[in-house]
Design a protein around this motif. Structure first.
Motif, PDB file in Angstrom:
ATOM      1  N   ARG A 189      27.978   6.140  15.712  1.00 45.07           N
ATOM      2  CA  ARG A 189      27.504   7.509  15.938  1.00 45.07           C
ATOM      3  C   ARG A 189      27.927   7.986  17.313  1.00 45.07           C
ATOM      4  O   ARG A 189      28.385   7.217  18.146  1.00 45.07           O
ATOM      5  CB  ARG A 189      25.994   7.594  15.779  1.00 45.07           C
ATOM      6  CG  ARG A 189      25.203   6.744  16.770  1.00 45.07           C
ATOM      7  CD  ARG A 189      23.739   7.034  16.704  1.00 45.07           C
ATOM      8  NE  ARG A 189      23.485   8.268  17.417  1.00 45.07           N
ATOM      9  CZ  ARG A 189      22.433   8.475  18.194  1.00 45.07           C
ATOM     10  NH1 ARG A 189      21.522   7.553  18.336  1.00 45.07           N
ATOM     11  NH2 ARG A 189      22.271   9.604  18.817  1.00 45.07           N
TER      12      ARG A 189
ATOM     13  N   PHE B  85      26.991   9.889  20.941  1.00 41.60           N
ATOM     14  CA  PHE B  85      25.896  10.053  21.889  1.00 41.60           C
ATOM     15  C   PHE B  85      26.329  11.028  22.976  1.00 41.60           C
ATOM     16  O   PHE B  85      27.361  10.822  23.618  1.00 41.60           O
ATOM     17  CB  PHE B  85      25.570   8.726  22.599  1.00 41.60           C
ATOM     18  CG  PHE B  85      25.135   7.624  21.692  1.00 41.60           C
ATOM     19  CD1 PHE B  85      23.795   7.414  21.426  1.00 41.60           C
ATOM     20  CD2 PHE B  85      26.061   6.775  21.112  1.00 41.60           C
ATOM     21  CE1 PHE B  85      23.387   6.385  20.602  1.00 41.60           C
ATOM     22  CE2 PHE B  85      25.669   5.736  20.288  1.00 41.60           C
ATOM     23  CZ  PHE B  85      24.324   5.538  20.032  1.00 41.60           C
ATOM     24  N   SER B  86      25.542  12.071  23.207  1.00 44.08           N
ATOM     25  CA  SER B  86      25.822  12.961  24.336  1.00 44.08           C
ATOM     26  C   SER B  86      25.447  12.219  25.618  1.00 44.08           C
ATOM     27  O   SER B  86      24.673  11.251  25.590  1.00 44.08           O
ATOM     28  CB  SER B  86      25.003  14.250  24.220  1.00 44.08           C
ATOM     29  OG  SER B  86      23.615  13.962  24.407  1.00 44.08           O
TER      30      SER B  86
ATOM     31  N   PRO C  95      23.459  13.236  28.060  1.00 47.34           N
ATOM     32  CA  PRO C  95      22.003  13.244  28.263  1.00 47.34           C
ATOM     33  C   PRO C  95      21.276  12.228  27.376  1.00 47.34           C
ATOM     34  O   PRO C  95      20.314  11.592  27.821  1.00 47.34           O
ATOM     35  CB  PRO C  95      21.595  14.680  27.914  1.00 47.34           C
ATOM     36  CG  PRO C  95      22.808  15.489  28.226  1.00 47.34           C
ATOM     37  CD  PRO C  95      23.958  14.606  27.818  1.00 47.34           C
ATOM     38  N   GLU C  96      21.733  12.043  26.125  1.00 43.19           N
ATOM     39  CA  GLU C  96      21.127  11.030  25.244  1.00 43.19           C
ATOM     40  C   GLU C  96      21.307   9.629  25.827  1.00 43.19           C
ATOM     41  O   GLU C  96      20.384   8.814  25.789  1.00 43.19           O
ATOM     42  CB  GLU C  96      21.774  11.051  23.860  1.00 43.19           C
ATOM     43  CG  GLU C  96      21.337  12.146  22.950  1.00 43.19           C
ATOM     44  CD  GLU C  96      22.053  12.052  21.620  1.00 43.19           C
ATOM     45  OE1 GLU C  96      21.350  11.788  20.619  1.00 43.19           O
ATOM     46  OE2 GLU C  96      23.277  12.234  21.567  1.00 43.19           O
ATOM     47  N   VAL C  97      22.508   9.336  26.328  1.00 42.20           N
ATOM     48  CA  VAL C  97      22.787   8.022  26.921  1.00 42.20           C
ATOM     49  C   VAL C  97      21.879   7.796  28.132  1.00 42.20           C
ATOM     50  O   VAL C  97      21.251   6.740  28.261  1.00 42.20           O
ATOM     51  CB  VAL C  97      24.271   7.891  27.315  1.00 42.20           C
ATOM     52  CG1 VAL C  97      24.518   6.619  28.121  1.00 42.20           C
ATOM     53  CG2 VAL C  97      25.162   7.920  26.077  1.00 42.20           C
TER      54      VAL C  97
ATOM     55  N   ASP D 234      19.010   9.185  28.849  1.00 39.58           N
ATOM     56  CA  ASP D 234      17.621   9.043  28.412  1.00 39.58           C
ATOM     57  C   ASP D 234      17.387   7.663  27.802  1.00 39.58           C
ATOM     58  O   ASP D 234      16.377   7.011  28.087  1.00 39.58           O
ATOM     59  CB  ASP D 234      17.273  10.136  27.401  1.00 39.58           C
ATOM     60  CG  ASP D 234      15.807  10.129  27.031  1.00 39.58           C
ATOM     61  OD1 ASP D 234      14.958  10.202  27.947  1.00 39.58           O
ATOM     62  OD2 ASP D 234      15.510  10.035  25.828  1.00 39.58           O
ATOM     63  N   SER D 235      18.318   7.201  26.987  1.00 41.70           N
ATOM     64  CA  SER D 235      18.187   5.877  26.370  1.00 41.70           C
ATOM     65  C   SER D 235      18.188   4.772  27.418  1.00 41.70           C
ATOM     66  O   SER D 235      17.409   3.818  27.337  1.00 41.70           O
ATOM     67  CB  SER D 235      19.326   5.639  25.373  1.00 41.70           C
ATOM     68  OG  SER D 235      19.180   6.462  24.249  1.00 41.70           O
TER      69      SER D 235
ATOM     70  N   ALA E 220      30.725  12.850  25.864  1.00 39.34           N
ATOM     71  CA  ALA E 220      30.023  12.069  24.847  1.00 39.34           C
ATOM     72  C   ALA E 220      30.667  10.689  24.723  1.00 39.34           C
ATOM     73  O   ALA E 220      31.815  10.489  25.115  1.00 39.34           O
ATOM     74  CB  ALA E 220      30.076  12.788  23.499  1.00 39.34           C
TER      75      ALA E 220
END
Length: 96
Positions: free
Chosen positions: A37, A39-40, A42-44, A46-47, A19
């Motif tokens: 905040r 961020f995992s 996968p979130e990074v 995807d973003s 993360a």
């Protein structure tokens, strides 16, 4: 597009990035907007795929913030620094 300033990383006991921690910036002066905040990976990823950017932020000896370049996909399901270099890789960020 949103620009996030990344200032910490969580790394597993096996050395894998799990993360990132950062804060949304205004994109121009990199002034903070909102709250920090987590961020995992996968979130990074995807973003990034949707046009957001993640900039590595390192505190220099003078107390100012220096960039380690943008966070980019490494092609193996994780991330790396675009420019990086000695002391400026994702894994060189403070740990959380």
């Amino acid at each position: 597009m949103t620009l996030y300033s990344v200032n910490a990383v969580r790394i597993s006991e096996h050395g894998e990035i799990q993360a990132l921690k950062g804060i949304e910036t205004n994109g121009f002066t990199r002034g903070s907007i909102g709250s920090q905040r987590e961020f995992s990976v996968p979130e990074v990823l995807d973003s990034i795929a949707h046009g957001d950017k993640f900039d590595l932020a390192f505190i220099t000896d003078t107390g100012s913030t220096g960039s380690g370049g943008l966070v980019v996909p490494d092609g193996n399901g994780s991330v790396r620094a675009e420019r990086g270099g000695p002391g400026r890789e994702v894994t060189d960020l403070p740990k959380f």
